[in-house]
Design a protein around this motif. Structure first.
Motif, PDB file in Angstrom:
ATOM      1  N   ILE A 180     -12.782  18.286   7.427  1.00 48.45           N
ATOM      2  CA  ILE A 180     -11.764  19.164   7.999  1.00 48.45           C
ATOM      3  C   ILE A 180     -11.636  18.912   9.502  1.00 48.45           C
ATOM      4  O   ILE A 180     -10.529  18.848  10.050  1.00 48.45           O
ATOM      5  CB  ILE A 180     -12.091  20.644   7.695  1.00 48.45           C
ATOM      6  N   GLY A 181     -12.764  18.749  10.188  1.00 42.56           N
ATOM      7  CA  GLY A 181     -12.732  18.451  11.617  1.00 42.56           C
ATOM      8  C   GLY A 181     -12.061  17.116  11.906  1.00 42.56           C
ATOM      9  O   GLY A 181     -11.289  16.986  12.851  1.00 42.56           O
ATOM     10  N   ALA A 182     -12.359  16.122  11.071  1.00 39.12           N
ATOM     11  CA  ALA A 182     -11.733  14.809  11.261  1.00 39.12           C
ATOM     12  C   ALA A 182     -10.230  14.881  11.033  1.00 39.12           C
ATOM     13  O   ALA A 182      -9.446  14.255  11.764  1.00 39.12           O
ATOM     14  CB  ALA A 182     -12.366  13.796  10.315  1.00 39.12           C
ATOM     15  N   LEU A 183      -9.805  15.642  10.038  1.00 40.71           N
ATOM     16  CA  LEU A 183      -8.369  15.804   9.794  1.00 40.71           C
ATOM     17  C   LEU A 183      -7.687  16.503  10.959  1.00 40.71           C
ATOM     18  O   LEU A 183      -6.568  16.156  11.339  1.00 40.71           O
ATOM     19  CB  LEU A 183      -8.134  16.563   8.487  1.00 40.71           C
ATOM     20  N   ASN A 184      -8.365  17.491  11.546  1.00 44.65           N
ATOM     21  CA  ASN A 184      -7.801  18.171  12.711  1.00 44.65           C
ATOM     22  C   ASN A 184      -7.640  17.188  13.874  1.00 44.65           C
ATOM     23  O   ASN A 184      -6.605  17.181  14.543  1.00 44.65           O
ATOM     24  CB  ASN A 184      -8.675  19.355  13.126  1.00 44.65           C
ATOM     25  N   TRP A 185      -8.662  16.347  14.108  1.00 45.06           N
ATOM     26  CA  TRP A 185      -8.547  15.365  15.187  1.00 45.06           C
ATOM     27  C   TRP A 185      -7.487  14.328  14.874  1.00 45.06           C
ATOM     28  O   TRP A 185      -6.838  13.799  15.782  1.00 45.06           O
ATOM     29  CB  TRP A 185      -9.892  14.705  15.471  1.00 45.06           C
ATOM     30  N   GLY A 186      -7.288  14.023  13.608  1.00 47.67           N
ATOM     31  CA  GLY A 186      -6.195  13.132  13.225  1.00 47.67           C
ATOM     32  C   GLY A 186      -4.845  13.723  13.576  1.00 47.67           C
ATOM     33  O   GLY A 186      -3.952  13.022  14.061  1.00 47.67           O
ATOM     34  N   LEU A 187      -4.705  15.020  13.325  1.00 49.58           N
ATOM     35  CA  LEU A 187      -3.468  15.707  13.710  1.00 49.58           C
ATOM     36  C   LEU A 187      -3.270  15.691  15.222  1.00 49.58           C
ATOM     37  O   LEU A 187      -2.148  15.519  15.711  1.00 49.58           O
ATOM     38  CB  LEU A 187      -3.485  17.153  13.220  1.00 49.58           C
ATOM     39  N   VAL A 188      -4.351  15.881  15.960  1.00 48.44           N
ATOM     40  CA  VAL A 188      -4.258  15.854  17.417  1.00 48.44           C
ATOM     41  C   VAL A 188      -3.794  14.475  17.888  1.00 48.44           C
ATOM     42  O   VAL A 188      -2.925  14.354  18.752  1.00 48.44           O
ATOM     43  CB  VAL A 188      -5.613  16.231  18.065  1.00 48.44           C
ATOM     44  N   GLY A 189      -4.356  13.427  17.301  1.00 40.08           N
ATOM     45  CA  GLY A 189      -4.008  12.079  17.722  1.00 40.08           C
ATOM     46  C   GLY A 189      -2.618  11.646  17.302  1.00 40.08           C
ATOM     47  O   GLY A 189      -1.898  11.003  18.067  1.00 40.08           O
ATOM     48  N   LEU A 190      -2.231  11.995  16.083  1.00 38.11           N
ATOM     49  CA  LEU A 190      -0.944  11.537  15.558  1.00 38.11           C
ATOM     50  C   LEU A 190       0.233  12.415  15.964  1.00 38.11           C
ATOM     51  O   LEU A 190       1.311  11.922  16.274  1.00 38.11           O
ATOM     52  CB  LEU A 190      -1.000  11.442  14.038  1.00 38.11           C
ATOM     53  N   ALA A 191       0.033  13.718  15.917  1.00 37.20           N
ATOM     54  CA  ALA A 191       1.159  14.635  16.127  1.00 37.20           C
ATOM     55  C   ALA A 191       0.993  15.531  17.355  1.00 37.20           C
ATOM     56  O   ALA A 191       1.832  16.393  17.595  1.00 37.20           O
ATOM     57  CB  ALA A 191       1.338  15.512  14.886  1.00 37.20           C
ATOM     58  N   GLN A 192      -0.098  15.356  18.097  1.00 40.42           N
ATOM     59  CA  GLN A 192      -0.397  16.217  19.239  1.00 40.42           C
ATOM     60  C   GLN A 192      -0.341  17.696  18.845  1.00 40.42           C
ATOM     61  O   GLN A 192       0.234  18.527  19.546  1.00 40.42           O
ATOM     62  CB  GLN A 192       0.543  15.917  20.406  1.00 40.42           C
TER      63      GLN A 192
END
Length: 73
Positions: free
Chosen positions: A18-30
């Motif tokens: 879940i944490g990795a997915l959140n960071w993915g959202l931060v990186g891809l979609a800000q």
């Protein structure tokens, strides 16, 4: 680890994912999902980040040692 692990290993893995997915959202979609729901810099957000960080450390440790709970099986 997740499929054959004990309840602790499963929870650690799920929280890390879940944490990795959140960071993915931060990186891809800000877009930071935790800050969106709990407020940027709030105590709840900080606790969630701490739990995710501890889960990451537990996963890192699992590369070097076996979980005592899983070993009992």
């Amino acid at each position: 680890m997740l499929k054959e692990g004990c309840w602790f290993c499963k929870i650690v893995g799920i929280v890390a994912i879940i944490g990795a997915l959140n960071w993915g959202l931060v990186g891809l979609a800000q877009f930071n999902l935790v800050d969106h729901f709990f407020g940027a810099g709030s105590m709840t957000s900080r606790v969630i980040y701490d739990i995710v960080g501890l889960s990451g450390l537990a996963l890192l440790a699992s590369f070097f040692m076996t979980c005592p709970n899983c070993q009992r099986r």
